[in-house]
Design a protein around this motif. Structure first.
Motif, PDB file in Angstrom:
ATOM      1  N   ILE A  63       0.892  -4.075   4.077  1.00  0.00           N
ATOM      2  CA  ILE A  63      -0.379  -4.125   4.802  1.00  0.00           C
ATOM      3  C   ILE A  63      -0.227  -5.040   6.018  1.00  0.00           C
ATOM      4  CG2 ILE A  63      -2.795  -4.865   4.663  1.00  0.00           C
ATOM      5  CD1 ILE A  63      -2.802  -4.056   1.753  1.00  0.00           C
TER       6      ILE A  63
ATOM      7  N   ARG B 265       0.853  -1.191   0.000  1.00  0.00           N
ATOM      8  CA  ARG B 265       0.000   0.000   0.000  1.00  0.00           C
ATOM      9  C   ARG B 265       0.886   1.237   0.000  1.00  0.00           C
ATOM     10  NH1 ARG B 265      -1.815  -0.677   6.363  1.00  0.00           N
ATOM     11  NH2 ARG B 265       0.270  -0.428   7.242  1.00  0.00           N
TER      12      ARG B 265
ATOM     13  N   ILE C 160      -3.943 -11.574   6.789  1.00  0.00           N
ATOM     14  CA  ILE C 160      -4.110 -10.178   7.208  1.00  0.00           C
ATOM     15  C   ILE C 160      -5.414  -9.988   7.967  1.00  0.00           C
ATOM     16  CG2 ILE C 160      -4.492  -7.835   6.315  1.00  0.00           C
ATOM     17  CD1 ILE C 160      -2.541  -8.537   4.040  1.00  0.00           C
TER      18      ILE C 160
ATOM     19  N   LYS D  55       2.623   3.746   9.218  1.00  0.00           N
ATOM     20  CA  LYS D  55       1.882   2.683   8.547  1.00  0.00           C
ATOM     21  C   LYS D  55       2.716   2.268   7.342  1.00  0.00           C
ATOM     22  CE  LYS D  55      -2.576   3.009   8.229  1.00  0.00           C
ATOM     23  NZ  LYS D  55      -3.942   3.487   7.882  1.00  0.00           N
TER      24      LYS D  55
END
Length: 1003
Positions: free
Chosen positions: A358, A324, A432, A354
């Protein structure tokens, strides 16, 4: 009688008059921006009376006559002569651009002027490191900033440990997972407190738990300076554990005056610096079909395997699914102030990263309080405490994305695909969503210190510090996906506590007599570290709603724990002398006793000598018409040690386990062999250097060093009749030698325009000069190319020479020891055919940085580089470049498209086949690591003062930053854009580039 009385009266009056003339003057000396200056020479003009300012810039001196003049002199400042008008004289010294103007933190001895240092010491200020950048730890910012200091990041995963080598590697490489070796990392000191070495080998077994870089628990914006002690003269006073160099981290103090606030905030986005390119569906089916057809399957098996490859209509890009655009948030609040007797500083910082993967993110909150108080004219007290909380989600999606592109992560109904191979291997998208894994840390680092000025020049200092880390690892693997399916759901949880305290007491004495200045330092230190580790697991979970230990049957649970402690006691001393601030000499000695060693081997002495001569201060030199305006030579020799080998390596260990049962009771068996003669690794360091300045413009330093390590620790093979296969021994000697060169200059220095630049380069050559029994040591043949050999680098790469592909048959070829070529992998993969093909130590490394100030704008950039050295690709590169062997299990590197297909093809990639067994450690996987790494470009703008004042602020600024811009590898120049080069192959977790914008207000 009257005459006698008159004589006594006149004598008494004369004494009273003489006493009346003695005048005590005291005060504080600061520079032109208000920072107190330690080490300033204060002399009474025309006499031999003098003193120096203490660490807080304070002085106290007796004048024999009230109207005498005081002379204040300090390197980098213009000398001042002042007649005191009273008992208090505070002085502000002005910068002299013609002198060196740096004050350096040197540990026990406090601070020194750069001019007075005889050892090899480098310091970098926080402003030069650009600590506002969106980087979680200060060590990553050091890359390329100092000569002889090499920083290596092995992963793009935020919070992971970073490797630093100072003037090479002084301890042996751990070539086997159970080998006892000493740590090769430097000793980190944070405000006087040594930090825990998370990378130290032989430590409490983490059993696969995630390791967090200790420096990631510290707010970089709290840092004032970083000082690196490289030679013996600088570091020998630390004795134990100083053989790999010492890095001293000093945090910021408060400033006197009304309380001032500083608030800064930044936001950034991250993207992968490189993306590993896999085969798409069409390419995958084509290559997999070839590999199947070229294998020894039966025709029926071939058809079945080809049919199972899937459809080209499904083209899953697993990298895109698990990656991401990362986001980094950073906020920092500081307030500080104080009066004449005390200053304080408090900071609060929040960082959230972040990551580009992911399920992987790091969040940290830090707070630091620092108080410096003068309790009275003799006693001062300093207190500092930092508390941090860190949580890291540790799902590493990039390790689980090599599935065939013909597989979909979802079924037609939208649920997660759990069909083969996802019944045994985790579907990353399911992992995830369904799994949970994190690492938490509560970290406290604090110290308190009292300084008592006994008499003028004689000080007593005592300090106590604590470094505490409570780490907790947790992982839950759901039974609904392949990670936990075979275990019916699985939980593992562990806690590790590390508590270290240190107590130091010391006396220091400073005396100035005319042109002579003497400093003495003596003290003792006690340290203790205790670690506890507790781990529990549960499998076959009856339900997966309460995800804690203890919810399954006893036979499905396990628990293990360990406890260890280390203690040491040390005595140290240092003598320093200078004459006319031209000739300097220093001697230091330290005696250490460490519990990690056995018997009479626990104690050892470490000492050093150093001297320097500032030639440019000689009268005859001043008469020369040379472009050299400053010239200094210095040299040192001494010894340092290393005891970071774990806890009980010298004593031998027993293992308690239910595998050793007797009469229904758990038994114990010897686990590691004892060696009561195991003792310190000792490194003898020689250093010679030349510092000079040309045209009052450019500063240069040239240095040469030779570091010889004796008694390096590793395992030595012993007869199995002893009950053990190896024993830790002081088994080896080695040598590091090299040259260092640095240059810095203020190229332009005008009112509205300023341009600074610096460059450094260093070389290092490592050689193992002795091994126990003269026997080389080898790592596992299949998975590692490491080994220890007399006459070779400690990081030598031992590999089979790849001879390319036979253009007629498509078979991989390898050179044998006699120079012949074979296609027989079993024959080739024998130790006698391995050769020394290079080492991972660069021939040279260094960095460049520059900063331009134009009016209210500042533009800065920096880069680092390596020249020479080699790298053997990691294990995942073998799996993804398997020449067909792994193609039914893992998607493959797009470079496999260049495989051999028909006679006459010239390529390094053989014909694909499921039956291939590529040899990992060959020169086919060996790459030249020569690179240039552009670290950052930063642009900042300071809002004009007239605008700032209108909104009731003291200062405001805005900044733009691009971090980790680009890495160029020499070997990638011939790699096509649609193929993978070293940039893509080197890191399983990709490095990332971050764009950020920040604002800062001072009020």
């Amino acid at each position: 009688m009257k005459k006698t009385i008159l004589t006594l009266f006149l004598l008494f009056t004369s004494v009273l008059f003489s006493i009346a003339q003695v005048h005590i003057v005291e005060g504080t000396v600061k520079d032109d921006i208000g920072v107190t200056l330690p080490g300033v020479s204060v002399r009474v003009k025309g006499t031999q009376i003098g003193t120096i300012t203490d660490n807080d810039g304070k002085y106290r001196i007796r004048l024999p006559i009230a109207n005498k003049t005081l002379i204040f002199s300090f390197v980098g400042m213009t000398t001042q002569e002042i007649k005191p008008q009273g008992n208090i004289l505070n002085v502000t010294m002005q910068t002299d651009s013609k002198q060196l103007d740096e004050v350096v933190v040197v540990g026990y001895a406090g601070v020194k002027t750069k001019e007075s240092i005889v050892g090899s010491v480098e310091q970098v200020k926080a402003k030069d490191l650009m600590v506002e950048r969106p980087i979680e730890s200060i060590d990553k910012m050091l890359d390329g900033m100092m000569t002889g200091v090499r920083v290596e990041e092995n992963t793009g995963d935020p919070g992971a440990p970073v490797s630093i080598r100072i003037r090479g590697q002084s301890s042996l490489t751990q070539i086997a997972s159970n080998a006892v070796v000493a740590s090769s990392e430097p000793l980190y000191i944070l405000d006087g407190v040594p930090l825990y070495d998370v990378s130290a080998p032989n430590d409490v077994d983490n059993m696969g738990d995630v390791k967090i870089n200790p420096l990631a628990l510290i707010n970089p914006e709290d840092i004032e300076s970083i000082t690196v002690l490289k030679d013996a003269s600088a570091s020998a006073i630390y004795g134990a554990n100083a053989s790999n160099g010492v890095i001293i981290i000093t945090t910021k103090k408060g400033e006197k005056g009304d309380t001032k606030f500083s608030l800064s905030s930044s936001t950034g986005i991250s993207e992968p610096l490189s993306e590993f390119k896999y085969l798409n569906s069409q390419q995958y089916i084509e290559l997999a079909t070839e590999a199947i057809n070229n294998s020894d399957f039966s025709e029926t098996q071939k058809q079945d395997e080809i049919a199972a490859l899937g459809s080209p209509d499904v083209n899953t890009n697993w990298f895109d699914l698990v990656s991401r655009t990362g986001v980094v948030y950073k906020n920092n609040l500081v307030f500080s102030g104080g009066g004449d007797s005390h200053v304080y500083r408090f900071s609060l910082n929040h960082l959230k990263n972040k990551s580009i993967g992911i399920g992987n993110q790091l969040e940290r909150v830090t707070s630091t309080l620092k108080v410096n108080s003068d309790l009275n004219e003799k006693l001062s007290w300093d207190y500092k405490v930092g508390v941090s909380y860190l949580k890291k989600d540790v799902f590493n999606s990039f390790e689980s994305i090599s599935f065939a592109p013909t597989l979909s992560p979802y079924k037609e109904d939208g649920s997660f695909n759990d069909e083969p191979p996802f019944d045994r291997r985790m579907n990353p998208m399911a992992g995830i969503e369904q799994n949970e894994a994190w690492n938490k840390h509560l970290y406290v680092n604090g110290s308190t210190e009292l300084l008592y000025k006994i008499v003028e020049g004689l000080d007593f200092r005592t300090a106590f510090g604590v470094d505490f880390d409570n780490g907790e690892n947790y992982a839950y693997y759901s039974s609904e996906n392949g990670s936990g399916y075979t275990r019916g759901g699985y939980i593992t949880k562990s806690t590790k506590n590390n508590l270290k305290w240190i107590s130091t007491s010391q006396l220091s004495y400073h005396k100035m007599l005319a042109n002579h200045q003497i400093s003495l330092l003596g003290g003792f230190e006690i340290t203790d570290r205790e670690q506890t580790y507790l781990r529990g697991t549960n499998s076959n979970l009856p339900f997966e709603k309460i995800l804690e230990l203890g919810i399954s049957e006893k036979e499905d649970a396990s628990v293990s724990s360990s406890k260890s402690s280390i203690g040491s006691i040390s005595y140290f001393g240092k003598f320093e002398y200078n004459y006319k601030s031209k000739y300097y000499f220093s001697y230091s000695i330290r005696n250490d006793q460490a519990s990690v060693f056995g018997g009479d081997s626990q104690k050892d002495n470490f000492s050093s000598y150093g001297a320097s001569w500032i030639i440019s201060k000689e009268d005859w030199f001043k008469d020369l018409t040379l472009p050299v305006t400053f010239l200094k030579i210095r040299g040192s020799y001494g010894s340092t040690g290393n005891s970071r080998i774990g806890t009980y390596a010298a004593y031998g260990l027993y293992q308690y386990d239910d595998s050793y049962m007797y009469d229904g009771l758990i038994g114990a068996q010897p686990y590691t062999a004892p060696n009561p003669h195991l003792t310190w690794e000792k490194t003898y360091k020689f250093n010679a250097a030349l510092d000079f300045r040309l045209y009052d413009k450019v500063n240069f330093t040239v240095a040469h060093y030779i570091n010889k390590t004796e008694g390096a620790i590793s395992n030595l093979k012993i007869p199995m009749e002893t009950g053990f296969s190896t024993v830790p021994v002081n088994v080896a000697d080695m040598e590091n030698s090299g040259w260092e060169f640095s240059a810095s200059s203020t190229i332009i220095n005008k009112e509205d325009f300023n341009w600074n630049a610096s460059f450094n380069i260093s070389t290092n050559k490592n050689i193992v000069t002795k091994l126990g029994n003269e026997n080389p040591q080898f790592a596992d043949l299949n998975y590692s190319s490491l080994g220890l050999f007399v006459g070779e680098d400690v990081n030598v790469i031992l590999a089979l020479r790849y001879a390319g592909v036979n253009p007629e048959t498509g078979e991989a070829q390898y050179y044998l020891a006699d120079g012949s070529i074979t296609t027989d992998r079993s024959e080739a993969n024998q130790m006698e055919n391995r050769e020394f093909v290079g080492n991972s130590t660069p021939d040279a490394s260094g960095g460049f940085s520059t900063s331009i100030d134009y009016r209210n704008f500042t533009l800065s950039t920096a880069l680092s580089f390596d020249i020479g050295g080699y790298v053997m690709l990691p294990w995942n590169s073998y799996l993804y470049s398997s020449d067909g062997e792994q193609i039914l299990v893992h998607n493959q590197n797009v470079n496999q498209l260049d495989r051999w297909q028909e006679p006459g093809d010239i390529t390094d990639i053989p014909q694909l086949s499921i039956n291939n067994k590529p040899i990992k450690n060959t020169t086919r996987n060996l790459y030249d690591r020569t690179n240039i790494d552009v670290k950052y470009i930063a642009l900042s703008y300071r809002v004009p003062k007239n605008i700032v004042e209108k909104i009731k602020l003291n200062q405001a600024s805005i900044s733009l930053n691009v971090n980790n811009i680009w890495t160029w590898y020499k070997v990638d120049k011939d790699v096509a854009s649609d193929r993978n080069g070293l940039n893509e192959l080197l890191h399983a977790y990709p490095m990332s580039r971050t764009y950020s914008i920040g604002i800062k207000f001072n009020f």
